[in-house]
Design an enzyme around this catalytic site. Structure first.
Site, short mmCIF file in Angstrom:
data_model
loop_
_atom_site.label_atom_id
_atom_site.label_comp_id
_atom_site.label_asym_id
_atom_site.label_seq_id
_atom_site.Cartn_x
_atom_site.Cartn_y
_atom_site.Cartn_z
N GLU A 1 6.60 -5.40 7.52
CA GLU A 1 6.16 -4.15 8.16
C GLU A 1 6.97 -3.74 9.38
OE1 GLU A 1 2.85 -5.46 5.58
OE2 GLU A 1 4.20 -6.48 6.95
N GLY B 1 0.84 -1.19 0.00
CA GLY B 1 0.00 0.00 0.00
C GLY B 1 0.87 1.24 0.00
N ASP C 1 -0.32 -6.20 8.75
CA ASP C 1 -1.75 -5.94 8.80
C ASP C 1 -2.45 -6.58 7.61
OD1 ASP C 1 -0.68 -4.14 6.94
OD2 ASP C 1 -2.12 -2.56 7.42
N GLY D 1 0.13 -4.93 1.41
CA GLY D 1 -1.19 -4.76 0.80
C GLY D 1 -1.46 -5.74 -0.33
#
Length: 400
Positions: free
Chosen positions: A181, A109, A189, A158
């Site tokens: 991350e 992302g 996430d 993402g």
């Protein structure tokens, strides 16, 4: 979600690789064109063509089309994918999602965009982006029709959220998968706290804490992909899927294209060490067990962990442990609380993106600076329930 980490992401650092790639439409043979005379094809995109959608007979195709940035996700792309999926859920027999170019399915992302905007506007944008992205992840995980992700190339953050929750994930020899991350002060996430603890043993904890990169067949052997197909066969595979008469044919078609595999999982020689070390109840104990192991592999992993954000490591460990007992919706709701509290400009998230993606000095100054400083009180604040109007609420009627 991992930000515009464009290019090769290593456990110990990030280096950018921007590539120019020419977009190529889904190719179909003459026989397919003949058999699909009634095909209604539409290409819908904004002026940048970041998402292309096609309707081919009673199938839908979504194409991520930002090859210069390795197909990283931004908010308009999330919205377009969600809209297409909701529209097609009742009318199509299957949906295929893929990325433009040979380099990436989706490298993550676009968190760089969230960090470069300062002040309240940045926080509001971040809240909205995470909320929409996680709602899309939940839709994919509960989709009623076969959802087939062709994860050819880099698939990180993402990109994992766009693929792993779907019924079918097709890896190729070009696939590179990671959840890195903790290197930018965030945590795995996009549902990472759901799928990582459901991998065999403590492999998910290892991948989530270290950001270890899996390649090719190893993505299948780890349990992340459902099938492996050589990239040169993808065009034929798509043709057969689009020509299939029934969604029950999907499994047979995918199995037909998967070659016989004679490959040992890259981490097979380390599984016993991973189980011994990463089954520890705390990050500190994981590091202590690695130090006691004292092998070259263990020493390298200690070095990797000590470069990560201490708060991210502890948050990730706790979130993966809790996620093992939660539904996908509950994991995403928990992740939203963690992402919401990571949006402050003084957070490790902002500092990690600055150090690795903006200034690229590779010298993040983490706060708290040590694992010891990441107290239970600190963790409880990060995991605390938000005011009702701020919470992400997922369910059968959730929508963007």
């Amino acid at each position: 979600m991992i930000a515009s980490i464009t290019g090769k992401l290593h456990c110990t650092g990030v280096s950018a690789l921007v590539t120019r790639t020419t977009f190529r439409w889904l190719s179909t043979s003459a026989s397919v064109k003949t058999s699909l005379k009634d095909t209604k094809e539409t290409a819908q995109a904004d002026m940048d063509d970041d998402i292309l959608t096609k309707e081919i007979g009673d199938s839908g195709v979504i194409i991520l089309n930002r090859p210069k940035t390795l197909n990283v996700l931004n908010m308009p792309m999330v919205q377009k994918i969600y809209t297409a999926l909701k529209t097609w859920e009742s009318s199509k027999k299957l949906v295929i999602i893929e990325g433009t170019g040979e380099k990436a399915f989706c490298a993550g992302g676009d968190v760089k965009a969230l960090v470069t905007i300062s002040g309240p506007k940045s926080t509001t944008l971040g809240e909205e982006f995470f909320k929409r992205e996680y709602t899309l992840n939940h839709l994919i995980g509960t989709y009623k029709k076969p959802y087939i992700a062709l994860i050819n190339g880099i698939t990180m953050g993402g990109g994992a959220g766009l693929s792993v929750h779907g019924k079918y994930r097709i890896a190729t020899e070009k696939t590179l998968f990671a959840m890195p991350e903790t290197a930018i002060g965030l945590f795995p996430d996009v549902g990472g706290t759901y799928f990582l603890p459901r991998l065999k043993g403590h492999l998910g904890t290892y991948l989530g804490l270290t950001g270890f990169r899996l390649k090719g067949v190893d993505v299948l052997l780890a349990g992340i992909a459902t099938h492996f197909v050589p990239s040169e066969k993808l065009t034929d595979l798509k043709r057969d899927l689009l020509m299939s008469q029934d969604d029950r044919d999907v499994e047979k078609i995918l199995n037909k294209y998967q070659p016989k595999l004679n490959h040992e999982f890259v981490l097979a020689p380390r599984i016993s060490q991973i189980e011994q070390c990463f089954s520890a109840p705390s990050v500190e104990e994981i590091i202590e067990r690695l130090r006691k192991d004292n092998s070259e592999w263990a020493q390298k992993n200690v070095e990797v962990l000590l470069k990560m954000s201490p708060s991210s490591l502890k948050i990730t460990k706790k979130a993966i442990d809790e996620g093992s007992k939660k539904s996908l919706a509950e994991c995403l709701e928990m992740e939203y609380r963690l992402a919401y509290t990571a949006l402050g400009e003084e957070s490790d998230f902002h500092e990690g993106v600055r150090a690795l993606l903006i200034d690229k000095d590779q010298k993040p100054v983490w706060k708290p600076a040590t694992l010891k400083d990441v107290t239970n009180e600190y963790l409880n604040r990060r995991f605390a329930i938000l005011p009702a109007e701020k919470e992400l609420k997922l369910g059968c009627n959730s929508k963007l």
